[in-house]
Design a protein around this motif. Sequence first.
Motif, PDB file in Angstrom:
ATOM      1  N   PRO A  14       0.866  -1.059  -0.073  1.00 46.39           N
ATOM      2  CA  PRO A  14      -0.005  -0.073   0.032  1.00 46.39           C
ATOM      3  C   PRO A  14       0.599   1.201   0.032  1.00 46.39           C
ATOM      4  N   GLY A  15       0.350   2.167  -0.779  1.00 44.03           N
ATOM      5  CA  GLY A  15       1.247   3.405  -0.870  1.00 44.03           C
ATOM      6  C   GLY A  15       2.274   3.429  -2.089  1.00 44.03           C
ATOM      7  N   GLY A  16       2.470   2.052  -2.629  1.00 38.65           N
ATOM      8  CA  GLY A  16       3.674   2.049  -3.630  1.00 38.65           C
ATOM      9  C   GLY A  16       2.983   2.356  -5.153  1.00 38.65           C
ATOM     10  N   SER A  17       3.597   2.162  -6.127  1.00 38.10           N
ATOM     11  CA  SER A  17       3.420   2.386  -7.349  1.00 38.10           C
ATOM     12  C   SER A  17       3.732   1.266  -8.377  1.00 38.10           C
ATOM     13  N   ILE A  69      -3.140   8.104 -17.342  1.00 37.40           N
ATOM     14  CA  ILE A  69      -3.105   7.404 -18.335  1.00 37.40           C
ATOM     15  C   ILE A  69      -2.287   8.282 -19.545  1.00 37.40           C
ATOM     16  N   SER A  70      -1.571   7.745 -20.227  1.00 37.36           N
ATOM     17  CA  SER A  70      -0.876   8.372 -21.342  1.00 37.36           C
ATOM     18  C   SER A  70      -0.751   7.372 -22.659  1.00 37.36           C
ATOM     19  N   ARG A  71      -0.348   7.738 -23.585  1.00 35.82           N
ATOM     20  CA  ARG A  71      -0.277   6.982 -24.853  1.00 35.82           C
ATOM     21  C   ARG A  71       0.995   7.377 -25.781  1.00 35.82           C
ATOM     22  N   SER A  72       1.435   6.507 -26.590  1.00 33.58           N
ATOM     23  CA  SER A  72       2.418   6.887 -27.635  1.00 33.58           C
ATOM     24  C   SER A  72       1.985   6.564 -28.927  1.00 33.58           C
ATOM     25  N   ASN A  73       1.303   7.320 -29.615  1.00 26.64           N
ATOM     26  CA  ASN A  73       0.555   6.981 -31.116  1.00 26.64           C
ATOM     27  C   ASN A  73       1.730   6.340 -31.892  1.00 26.64           C
ATOM     28  N   ALA A  74       3.072   6.858 -31.788  1.00 26.74           N
ATOM     29  CA  ALA A  74       4.097   6.241 -32.465  1.00 26.74           C
ATOM     30  C   ALA A  74       4.142   4.856 -32.406  1.00 26.74           C
ATOM     31  N   LYS A  75       4.066   4.255 -30.934  1.00 26.97           N
ATOM     32  CA  LYS A  75       4.469   2.995 -30.593  1.00 26.97           C
ATOM     33  C   LYS A  75       2.983   2.131 -30.422  1.00 26.97           C
ATOM     34  N   ASN A  76       1.786   2.775 -30.711  1.00 30.87           N
ATOM     35  CA  ASN A  76       0.497   2.229 -30.641  1.00 30.87           C
ATOM     36  C   ASN A  76       0.557   1.474 -29.149  1.00 30.87           C
ATOM     37  N   THR A  77       1.130   2.232 -28.108  1.00 31.92           N
ATOM     38  CA  THR A  77       1.045   1.743 -26.625  1.00 31.92           C
ATOM     39  C   THR A  77       0.325   2.641 -25.956  1.00 31.92           C
ATOM     40  N   VAL A  78      -0.324   2.046 -24.785  1.00 29.04           N
ATOM     41  CA  VAL A  78      -0.943   3.032 -23.683  1.00 29.04           C
ATOM     42  C   VAL A  78      -0.388   2.706 -22.400  1.00 29.04           C
ATOM     43  N   TYR A  79      -0.249   3.607 -21.590  1.00 26.51           N
ATOM     44  CA  TYR A  79       0.399   3.419 -20.189  1.00 26.51           C
ATOM     45  C   TYR A  79      -0.658   3.661 -19.088  1.00 26.51           C
ATOM     46  N   LEU A  80      -0.485   3.215 -17.855  1.00 23.11           N
ATOM     47  CA  LEU A  80      -1.271   3.360 -16.669  1.00 23.11           C
ATOM     48  C   LEU A  80      -0.369   3.602 -15.615  1.00 23.11           C
ATOM     49  N   GLU A  81       0.153   4.835 -15.174  1.00 17.74           N
ATOM     50  CA  GLU A  81       0.871   5.208 -14.008  1.00 17.74           C
ATOM     51  C   GLU A  81       0.082   5.224 -12.813  1.00 17.74           C
ATOM     52  N   MET A  82       0.418   4.198 -11.796  1.00 18.74           N
ATOM     53  CA  MET A  82      -0.577   3.982 -10.439  1.00 18.74           C
ATOM     54  C   MET A  82       0.312   4.423  -9.401  1.00 18.74           C
ATOM     55  N   ASN A  83      -0.127   5.400  -8.799  1.00 21.05           N
ATOM     56  CA  ASN A  83       0.653   5.791  -7.530  1.00 21.05           C
ATOM     57  C   ASN A  83      -0.431   5.830  -6.244  1.00 21.05           C
ATOM     58  N   SER A  84       0.145   6.001  -5.102  1.00 25.33           N
ATOM     59  CA  SER A  84      -0.696   5.849  -3.938  1.00 25.33           C
ATOM     60  C   SER A  84      -1.568   4.779  -3.948  1.00 25.33           C
ATOM     61  N   LEU A  85      -1.075   3.512  -4.249  1.00 29.14           N
ATOM     62  CA  LEU A  85      -1.977   2.401  -4.427  1.00 29.14           C
ATOM     63  C   LEU A  85      -2.672   1.988  -3.169  1.00 29.14           C
ATOM     64  N   LYS A  86      -3.869   1.487  -3.227  1.00 28.00           N
ATOM     65  CA  LYS A  86      -4.583   0.973  -2.139  1.00 28.00           C
ATOM     66  C   LYS A  86      -4.716  -0.598  -2.431  1.00 28.00           C
ATOM     67  N   PRO A  87      -5.200  -1.212  -1.076  1.00 24.90           N
ATOM     68  CA  PRO A  87      -5.794  -2.598  -1.256  1.00 24.90           C
ATOM     69  C   PRO A  87      -6.817  -2.613  -2.172  1.00 24.90           C
TER      70      PRO A  87
END
Length: 121
Positions: A14-17, A69-87
Amino acid sequence: QVQLVESGGGLVQPGGSLRLSCAASGSIFSINTMGWYRQAPGKERELVAGISRDGITNYVDSVKGRFAISRSNAKNTVYLEMNSLKPEDTAVYYCNARIRSTPAAPYDYYWGQGTQVTVSS
């Protein structure tokens, strides 16, 4: 054929990323919206975050201010940065993309295989 391959899940305290990635490959002409869903045991699959091709984002209220959430159209990739994670963020996370395989084809929705995210001490 189109494939979505996710990576980046795992066990975190908990609290991690964590950072999830999802790369689309195969017969792709264009990608419209991309997004991340999650499904916890015994619960319905829910939209966590979505992003348009132009970068407009939306989030479920429970992750606002913690996930990005972010994306790279050049790489056809989507990302999800998750911070302050909870159970309660514990779930299988799936990426989703609306993809057109050829200029004449309609957009179809495609899903990744899912990646487990577990938030526990």
